[in-house]
Design a protein around this motif. Structure first.
Motif, PDB file in Angstrom:
ATOM      1  N   ARG A   1       0.820  -1.217   0.000  1.00  0.00           N
ATOM      2  CA  ARG A   1       0.000   0.000   0.000  1.00  0.00           C
ATOM      3  C   ARG A   1       0.853   1.267   0.000  1.00  0.00           C
ATOM      4  O   ARG A   1       0.609   2.183  -0.786  1.00  0.00           O
ATOM      5  CB  ARG A   1      -0.914   0.036   1.220  1.00  0.00           C
ATOM      6  CG  ARG A   1      -2.018  -0.964   1.185  1.00  0.00           C
ATOM      7  CD  ARG A   1      -2.865  -0.839   2.472  1.00  0.00           C
ATOM      8  NE  ARG A   1      -3.940  -1.784   2.456  1.00  0.00           N
ATOM      9  CZ  ARG A   1      -5.106  -1.563   1.856  1.00  0.00           C
ATOM     10  NH1 ARG A   1      -5.325  -0.431   1.247  1.00  0.00           N
ATOM     11  NH2 ARG A   1      -6.043  -2.479   1.868  1.00  0.00           N
ATOM     12  N   GLY A   2       1.819   1.325   0.885  1.00  0.00           N
ATOM     13  CA  GLY A   2       2.630   2.537   1.062  1.00  0.00           C
ATOM     14  C   GLY A   2       3.298   3.027  -0.218  1.00  0.00           C
ATOM     15  O   GLY A   2       3.109   4.194  -0.600  1.00  0.00           O
ATOM     16  N   PRO A   3       4.072   2.179  -0.908  1.00  0.00           N
ATOM     17  CA  PRO A   3       4.734   2.643  -2.133  1.00  0.00           C
ATOM     18  C   PRO A   3       3.757   3.095  -3.220  1.00  0.00           C
ATOM     19  O   PRO A   3       4.027   4.057  -3.938  1.00  0.00           O
ATOM     20  CB  PRO A   3       5.542   1.424  -2.603  1.00  0.00           C
ATOM     21  CG  PRO A   3       5.750   0.615  -1.370  1.00  0.00           C
ATOM     22  CD  PRO A   3       4.538   0.843  -0.521  1.00  0.00           C
ATOM     23  N   VAL A   4       2.616   2.414  -3.331  1.00  0.00           N
ATOM     24  CA  VAL A   4       1.626   2.799  -4.339  1.00  0.00           C
ATOM     25  C   VAL A   4       1.059   4.176  -4.006  1.00  0.00           C
ATOM     26  O   VAL A   4       0.987   5.066  -4.865  1.00  0.00           O
ATOM     27  CB  VAL A   4       0.489   1.751  -4.446  1.00  0.00           C
ATOM     28  CG1 VAL A   4      -0.640   2.254  -5.320  1.00  0.00           C
ATOM     29  CG2 VAL A   4       1.039   0.440  -4.953  1.00  0.00           C
ATOM     30  N   GLU A   5       0.695   4.373  -2.756  1.00  0.00           N
ATOM     31  CA  GLU A   5       0.143   5.665  -2.342  1.00  0.00           C
ATOM     32  C   GLU A   5       1.189   6.768  -2.483  1.00  0.00           C
ATOM     33  O   GLU A   5       0.880   7.880  -2.927  1.00  0.00           O
ATOM     34  CB  GLU A   5      -0.384   5.565  -0.909  1.00  0.00           C
ATOM     35  CG  GLU A   5      -1.639   4.705  -0.822  1.00  0.00           C
ATOM     36  CD  GLU A   5      -2.029   4.332   0.605  1.00  0.00           C
ATOM     37  OE1 GLU A   5      -1.204   4.509   1.531  1.00  0.00           O
ATOM     38  OE2 GLU A   5      -3.168   3.858   0.786  1.00  0.00           O
TER      39      GLU A   5
ATOM     40  N   ALA B   1       3.761   6.838  -4.614  1.00  0.00           N
ATOM     41  CA  ALA B   1       3.974   7.104  -6.036  1.00  0.00           C
ATOM     42  C   ALA B   1       2.884   8.022  -6.578  1.00  0.00           C
ATOM     43  O   ALA B   1       3.169   8.968  -7.324  1.00  0.00           O
ATOM     44  CB  ALA B   1       4.021   5.799  -6.824  1.00  0.00           C
ATOM     45  N   LEU B   2       1.638   7.758  -6.212  1.00  0.00           N
ATOM     46  CA  LEU B   2       0.539   8.612  -6.670  1.00  0.00           C
ATOM     47  C   LEU B   2       0.669  10.020  -6.097  1.00  0.00           C
ATOM     48  O   LEU B   2       0.495  11.013  -6.816  1.00  0.00           O
ATOM     49  CB  LEU B   2      -0.803   8.007  -6.282  1.00  0.00           C
ATOM     50  CG  LEU B   2      -1.258   6.816  -7.117  1.00  0.00           C
ATOM     51  CD1 LEU B   2      -2.498   6.190  -6.528  1.00  0.00           C
ATOM     52  CD2 LEU B   2      -1.503   7.230  -8.557  1.00  0.00           C
ATOM     53  N   LYS B   3       0.989  10.095  -4.816  1.00  0.00           N
ATOM     54  CA  LYS B   3       1.141  11.402  -4.169  1.00  0.00           C
ATOM     55  C   LYS B   3       2.263  12.196  -4.836  1.00  0.00           C
ATOM     56  O   LYS B   3       2.109  13.386  -5.123  1.00  0.00           O
ATOM     57  CB  LYS B   3       1.431  11.211  -2.676  1.00  0.00           C
ATOM     58  CG  LYS B   3       1.558  12.497  -1.907  1.00  0.00           C
ATOM     59  CD  LYS B   3       1.856  12.239  -0.444  1.00  0.00           C
ATOM     60  CE  LYS B   3       2.140  13.546   0.283  1.00  0.00           C
ATOM     61  NZ  LYS B   3       2.659  13.326   1.614  1.00  0.00           N
ATOM     62  N   ASP B   4       3.398  11.542  -5.095  1.00  0.00           N
ATOM     63  CA  ASP B   4       4.535  12.211  -5.732  1.00  0.00           C
ATOM     64  C   ASP B   4       4.188  12.707  -7.134  1.00  0.00           C
ATOM     65  O   ASP B   4       4.743  13.695  -7.610  1.00  0.00           O
ATOM     66  CB  ASP B   4       5.751  11.285  -5.809  1.00  0.00           C
ATOM     67  CG  ASP B   4       6.385  11.034  -4.446  1.00  0.00           C
ATOM     68  OD1 ASP B   4       6.000  11.719  -3.470  1.00  0.00           O
ATOM     69  OD2 ASP B   4       7.249  10.141  -4.357  1.00  0.00           O
ATOM     70  N   ALA B   5       3.284  12.001  -7.809  1.00  0.00           N
ATOM     71  CA  ALA B   5       2.862  12.388  -9.160  1.00  0.00           C
ATOM     72  C   ALA B   5       1.659  13.342  -9.128  1.00  0.00           C
ATOM     73  O   ALA B   5       1.124  13.692 -10.174  1.00  0.00           O
ATOM     74  CB  ALA B   5       2.519  11.144  -9.969  1.00  0.00           C
ATOM     75  N   ASN B   6       1.249  13.755  -7.920  1.00  0.00           N
ATOM     76  CA  ASN B   6       0.065  14.608  -7.753  1.00  0.00           C
ATOM     77  C   ASN B   6      -1.175  13.995  -8.387  1.00  0.00           C
ATOM     78  O   ASN B   6      -1.939  14.668  -9.073  1.00  0.00           O
ATOM     79  CB  ASN B   6       0.311  16.016  -8.313  1.00  0.00           C
ATOM     80  CG  ASN B   6       1.336  16.774  -7.503  1.00  0.00           C
ATOM     81  OD1 ASN B   6       1.359  16.679  -6.279  1.00  0.00           O
ATOM     82  ND2 ASN B   6       2.202  17.507  -8.178  1.00  0.00           N
ATOM     83  N   LEU B   7      -1.341  12.691  -8.183  1.00  0.00           N
ATOM     84  CA  LEU B   7      -2.488  11.965  -8.700  1.00  0.00           C
ATOM     85  C   LEU B   7      -3.228  11.288  -7.562  1.00  0.00           C
ATOM     86  O   LEU B   7      -2.679  11.083  -6.482  1.00  0.00           O
ATOM     87  CB  LEU B   7      -2.041  10.896  -9.707  1.00  0.00           C
ATOM     88  CG  LEU B   7      -1.377  11.375 -10.987  1.00  0.00           C
ATOM     89  CD1 LEU B   7      -0.824  10.179 -11.764  1.00  0.00           C
ATOM     90  CD2 LEU B   7      -2.358  12.152 -11.850  1.00  0.00           C
ATOM     91  N   SER B   8      -4.471  10.922  -7.850  1.00  0.00           N
ATOM     92  CA  SER B   8      -5.231  10.104  -6.907  1.00  0.00           C
ATOM     93  C   SER B   8      -5.731   8.886  -7.672  1.00  0.00           C
ATOM     94  O   SER B   8      -5.616   8.819  -8.894  1.00  0.00           O
ATOM     95  CB  SER B   8      -6.401  10.897  -6.325  1.00  0.00           C
ATOM     96  OG  SER B   8      -7.360  11.149  -7.334  1.00  0.00           O
TER      97      SER B   8
END
Length: 173
Positions: free
Chosen positions: A47-51, A53-60
């Motif tokens: 969960r952590g790395p996926v969340e 990665a999305l946060k770093d890309a400014n995506l949800s």
């Protein structure tokens, strides 16, 4: 691998070790439930790395059109289920579409790799030639030195021009 499509599998490892009593074997059954239990801490850590990665890309998760899973562990049903729960989307494990795209771009990738390799080799030839001409100094006859530096300039010009074919023509001749 069996547990990706079956709910249980047999594990048979003969002669795993030996004692004074003779050889020892493992012969047991592993269920998908037990496997997922053994892997639960790993699944939780996904969960952590996926969340992140999305946060770093400014995506949800709602910004995602498709989730493509690649690699061996993505065949694990629990991994696919975790992706479904996190994203609300059915994960795509169909690597054929990606293979076709890879084949489509293979020629272009090969050409890019060839261009990079050629430039690197030419840079190496340039460096070695200039180094040898400098180290040998007066030991190199004047006409040979002039011709050597002329070739160095031609190769340097070919490199700066960026044409792989021109570079190959300069240092292969």
């Amino acid at each position: 691998m069996d547990l990706s499509s079956l709910t249980q599998t047999s594990i048979s490892l003969p002669f795993i070790t030996a004692t004074a009593d003779g050889p020892k074997h493992i012969d047991t059954t592993l269920t998908r439930v037990k496997f997922e239990e053994l892997c639960s801490d790993l699944l939780d850590r996904l969960r952590g790395p996926v969340e992140t990665a999305l946060k770093d890309a400014n995506l949800s998760f709602k910004d995602l059109d498709e989730v493509i899973l690649v690699g061996g562990s993505t065949h694990i049903p629990a991994v696919q289920e975790l992706v479904r729960k996190m994203t609300g989307k059915e994960p795509n494990v169909n690597v054929d579409k990606m293979v076709k795209e890879a084949e489509k771009f293979a020629k272009e990738d090969k050409e890019k790799r060839d261009a990079i390799d050629t430039k690197n080799q030419a840079d190496s030839v340039l460096y070695q030639t200039k180094k040898q001409l400098k180290e040998l100094g007066d030991k190199v006859p004047g006409p040979v030195k002039v011709k050597g530096y002329a070739k160095v300039k031609e190769l340097k010009d070919a490199i700066s021009g960026g044409s792989t074919q021109a570079i190959k023509m300069q240092w292969l001749h």
